[in-house]
Scaffold this motif. Structure first.
Motif, PDB file in Angstrom:
ATOM      1  N   TYR A 259     -58.476 -11.497 -14.036  1.00 41.53           N
ATOM      2  CA  TYR A 259     -57.952 -11.574 -12.614  1.00 41.53           C
ATOM      3  C   TYR A 259     -56.230 -11.538 -12.889  1.00 41.53           C
ATOM      4  O   TYR A 259     -55.504 -10.727 -12.267  1.00 41.53           O
ATOM      5  CB  TYR A 259     -58.443 -12.598 -11.919  1.00 41.53           C
ATOM      6  N   PHE A 262     -54.624  -8.329 -14.463  1.00 37.65           N
ATOM      7  CA  PHE A 262     -54.392  -7.157 -13.480  1.00 37.65           C
ATOM      8  C   PHE A 262     -53.589  -7.404 -12.342  1.00 37.65           C
ATOM      9  O   PHE A 262     -52.991  -6.462 -11.976  1.00 37.65           O
ATOM     10  CB  PHE A 262     -55.861  -6.688 -12.935  1.00 37.65           C
ATOM     11  N   ARG A 263     -53.388  -8.621 -12.008  1.00 41.91           N
ATOM     12  CA  ARG A 263     -52.718  -9.190 -10.998  1.00 41.91           C
ATOM     13  C   ARG A 263     -51.293  -9.194 -11.395  1.00 41.91           C
ATOM     14  O   ARG A 263     -50.336  -8.579 -10.781  1.00 41.91           O
ATOM     15  CB  ARG A 263     -52.927 -10.455 -10.346  1.00 41.91           C
ATOM     16  N   HIS A 265     -50.179  -6.718 -13.492  1.00 47.67           N
ATOM     17  CA  HIS A 265     -49.913  -5.765 -13.494  1.00 47.67           C
ATOM     18  C   HIS A 265     -50.124  -4.722 -12.424  1.00 47.67           C
ATOM     19  O   HIS A 265     -50.149  -3.375 -12.422  1.00 47.67           O
ATOM     20  CB  HIS A 265     -50.356  -4.856 -14.743  1.00 47.67           C
ATOM     21  N   GLN A 266     -50.400  -5.607 -11.221  1.00 47.30           N
ATOM     22  CA  GLN A 266     -50.673  -4.670 -10.060  1.00 47.30           C
ATOM     23  C   GLN A 266     -49.819  -3.469  -9.701  1.00 47.30           C
ATOM     24  O   GLN A 266     -49.978  -2.553  -9.109  1.00 47.30           O
ATOM     25  CB  GLN A 266     -50.984  -5.767  -9.069  1.00 47.30           C
ATOM     26  N   GLU A 267     -48.432  -3.678  -9.675  1.00 49.18           N
ATOM     27  CA  GLU A 267     -47.501  -2.952  -9.316  1.00 49.18           C
ATOM     28  C   GLU A 267     -47.669  -1.470 -10.108  1.00 49.18           C
ATOM     29  O   GLU A 267     -47.292  -0.539  -9.519  1.00 49.18           O
ATOM     30  CB  GLU A 267     -45.994  -3.379  -9.585  1.00 49.18           C
ATOM     31  N   PHE A 269     -50.340  -0.133 -10.750  1.00 52.25           N
ATOM     32  CA  PHE A 269     -51.452   0.672 -10.414  1.00 52.25           C
ATOM     33  C   PHE A 269     -51.130   1.391  -8.956  1.00 52.25           C
ATOM     34  O   PHE A 269     -51.557   2.446  -8.321  1.00 52.25           O
ATOM     35  CB  PHE A 269     -52.632  -0.117  -9.903  1.00 52.25           C
TER      36      PHE A 269
END
Length: 271
Positions: A259, A262-263, A265-267, A269
């Protein structure tokens, strides 16, 4: 259906603290597991989840059980000594009567699945495995001799070879698990997600959910896959905690790591 209601691991000790499997439980303050139709033993490497499954399999005398030794500490069979010190309670039927563990219940390890995949990849081993499977199912010797080199055997082997070429290891794993698992039985699964893609891990978990609901199966599963943890309708024990605490899947360290990753690196996506 619940065939195994609870399992109590031995709380006895031995003089040498390094003796297996006593050492696995040395720092655990809780020793009892209470089971639901699906129960997960979560933990990182060396947490003891595979050891626990094997101890349960040995205590229940399930197909697939493995014997372990501690020969370097003398001649005492410590593993089986520990197994015999453990206790368990079977489940109850709708009338409140204790049920027996079905004879077709089984302990299935990731190594078993990978070995079966390897068999499919070797023609001679495939043929030997085909004959052995009929032996395992109780086919008399005379019928086995008639089966060898028969047209039926030729067609069956060709179909298996076709499956090898058609399906990936992950798809083969799903098919093998489907073949292994029969209705109304208890299954211990050790990291069944090995070789499966995330999508196939979710697919497997969804099938296991259906098997408990519609086919009367009970599963005890060792895994740390976030995809399995998040999909299975399961009670989860965190073996990384000394108390073997029951936790939600979102509270587990491995899941939290995914979690946070990925949070972070969320930008990327959103590009």
């Amino acid at each position: 259906m619940i065939y195994l209601s609870s399992f109590l691991f031995s709380d006895k000790t031995v003089r040498n603290p390094n003796i297996y499997p006593y050492n696995v439980f040395a720092k655990k303050t809780e020793r009892v597991l209470l089971f639901r139709p699906i129960t997960i033993l979560y933990g990182n490497n060396a947490s003891g989840k595979s050891t626990m499954l094997n101890i349960i399999a040995n205590r229940l005398k399930l197909e697939g059980q493995e014997y372990a030794t501690s020969n370097k500490f003398g001649t005492t069979p410590y593993f089986m000594q520990f197994v015999n010190e453990c206790q368990y309670s079977p489940g109850e039927d709708e009338e409140g009567k204790m049920v027996t563990i079905p004879g077709r219940s089984r302990y299935i390890k990731s190594e078993d699945i990978l070995y079966e995949i390897k068999k499919i990849q070797q023609e001679q081993v495939l043929e030997d495995g085909y004959v052995y499977e009929h032996i395992r199912r109780g086919m008399p010797k005379e019928q086995r001799e008639n089966l060898k080199n028969s047209y039926k055997m030729k067609i069956d082997l060709e179909n298996l070879m076709f499956a090898q070429e058609k399906y990936s290891n992950g798809e083969t794993t799903l098919q093998l698990l489907e073949d292994y698992i029969e209705p109304d039985a208890l299954y211990l699964l050790d990291e069944p997600e090995v070789s499966l893609s995330p999508a196939n891990q979710v697919a497997l978990a969804e099938e296991l959910n259906k098997m408990t609901r519609f086919l009367g199966c009970q599963f005890i599963i060792a895994t740390h896959s976030p995809f399995m943890l998040g999909t299975l309708h399961a009670k989860i024990y965190d073996l990384d905690s000394g108390e073997m605490e029951e936790k939600k899947w979102t509270e587990l360290a491995n899941v939290r790591y995914f979690y946070e990753f990925f949070r972070k690196h969320q930008e990327e996506f959103l590009d």
